[in-house]
Design an enzyme around this catalytic site. Structure first.
Site: not given
Ligand code: GLA
Length: 338
Positions: A14, A23, A106, A109, A150, A199
């Site tokens: 994506r 999100d 990114g 995968s 994702d 993150y």
């Protein structure tokens, strides 16, 4: 004709057009599944999941009962192990895994591995259930408290469309990507170092801000003045303004106003760079170069940041040395001859 017993499952990668680091706060995202992806092919059975990787030349060999997916080797097998730990399949699998996605670039995968493996192992459920299981698998495998964007894009992609996803309700509104525009993905070449810890830190900061002003999804920019800590306020300002940019972008795409769509992308990059602090010099450089290229409507870093890729919206042929990615359908079982 397929041989008896063969199962083949495919999951796309994506790219996120706009709406990053929203999100996990229940906000809005606007990604699309792409025409690059991962395929798992083999025969169900036995008490282990064995997959030979055409890309790395090694194999994963995971037992059906597994407690700590994050310790499995080789490292890509952790995503397989995470799925096994989550969905607890009744039987194993013996086969191969191939991909056309750049690994760790990114384009999700890892989500593509998770979803393809879950489908090959016979996961039974809808796109949201599958995405939730694979999100938990990713969290267990990589130790990153990722959101659902994702995995949900990979399971729910629609050919020719990007998906406006409300991460509170998980409602999905498909929006057609106009034929006059192409989506380009350019790799900054910079490995995503520190991505996991940074993150988690950003997510914790969003939670701290929400503890002061309530859910960021419902907050206005004016509400944020009650946050005293300047850094926390900037993080929250990114999320609140990014949700609005997602709405603006979706509306612009629907009316074919590609200039307005591009402006929202460029503003998103600035916010990710200055307020959310997840950009890098290479990403900034790439975005600046694209913004100056005739025929490019807008560009921004895409995904978590800290390296990785830039996404751009452009007229066909504007950046001739890059092949556009096409909005594509979601994950599916391609052959099931059992
Ligand atoms: C990663 C995570 C997603 C999302 C993006 C940033 O891709 O897996 O859940 O948070 O970063 O938008």
């Amino acid at each position: 004709m397929a041989a008896d017993g063969i199962v083949m499952a495919h999951a796309p990668g994506r790219v996120n057009l706009i709406g990053d680091h929203t999100d996990y706060t229940g906000g809005l995202v606007f990604p699309m599944a792409i025409d690059l992806g991962t395929t798992v092919r083999g025969v169900p059975g036995g008490d282990r999941v064995r997959l030979q990787s055409a890309l790395t030349g090694d194999a994963c060999n995971v037992p059906l009962r597994i407690d700590d997916p994050a310790r499995v080797e080789p490292s890509w097998a952790r995503y397989v192990a995470g799925v096994v730990a989550e969905i607890e399949p009744r039987r194993g699998f013996d086969g191969a895994i191939t991909t056309t996605l750049p690994v760790g670039g990114g384009l999700s995968s890892s989500a593509a591995i998770e979803v393809a493996v879950a489908l090959a192992l016979g996961f039974d459920g809808d796109a949201v259930d599958l995405a939730r299981s694979c999100q938990r698998a990713e969290q267990r495998a990589a130790g990153v408290p990722c959101g659902i964007m994702d995995q949900l894009t990979v399971t729910a992609g629609i050919d020719g469309h990007a998906l406006l996803i409300d991460c509170t309700t998980l409602a999905i509104t498909p929006v057609r990507v106009p034929d006059e525009a192409v989506v380009l993905v350019l790799d900054s070449g910079e490995p995503r170092r520190l991505a996991a810890s940074a993150y988690a830190e950003r997510r914790a900061q969003c939670e701290a801000a929400a503890a002061i002003v309530g859910p960021l999804r419902d907050a206005t920019l004016a509400d944020l003045h009650t946050i005293d800590d300047k850094e926390l306020r900037r993080r929250a300002r990114h999320v609140v303004s990014e949700n609005q940019r997602v709405r603006d972008f979706a509306a612009a795409l629907e009316t074919g106003d590609l200039d307005a769509a591009g402006e929202a992308m460029t503003a998103s990059h600035i916010s990710l760079r200055d307020d959310f602090a997840v950009s890098t010099p290479s990403l900034d450089h790439l975005v600046a170069a694209l913004d100056e290229t005739p025929g490019v409507y807008g560009a921004r870093l895409t995904g978590a940041g800290f390296g990785g890729c830039v996404v751009a919206l452009a007229t066909p042929g504007a950046v001739p040395w890059t092949t556009p990615v096409r909005p594509s359908g979601g994950a599916r079982v391609v052959i099931d001859s059992q």
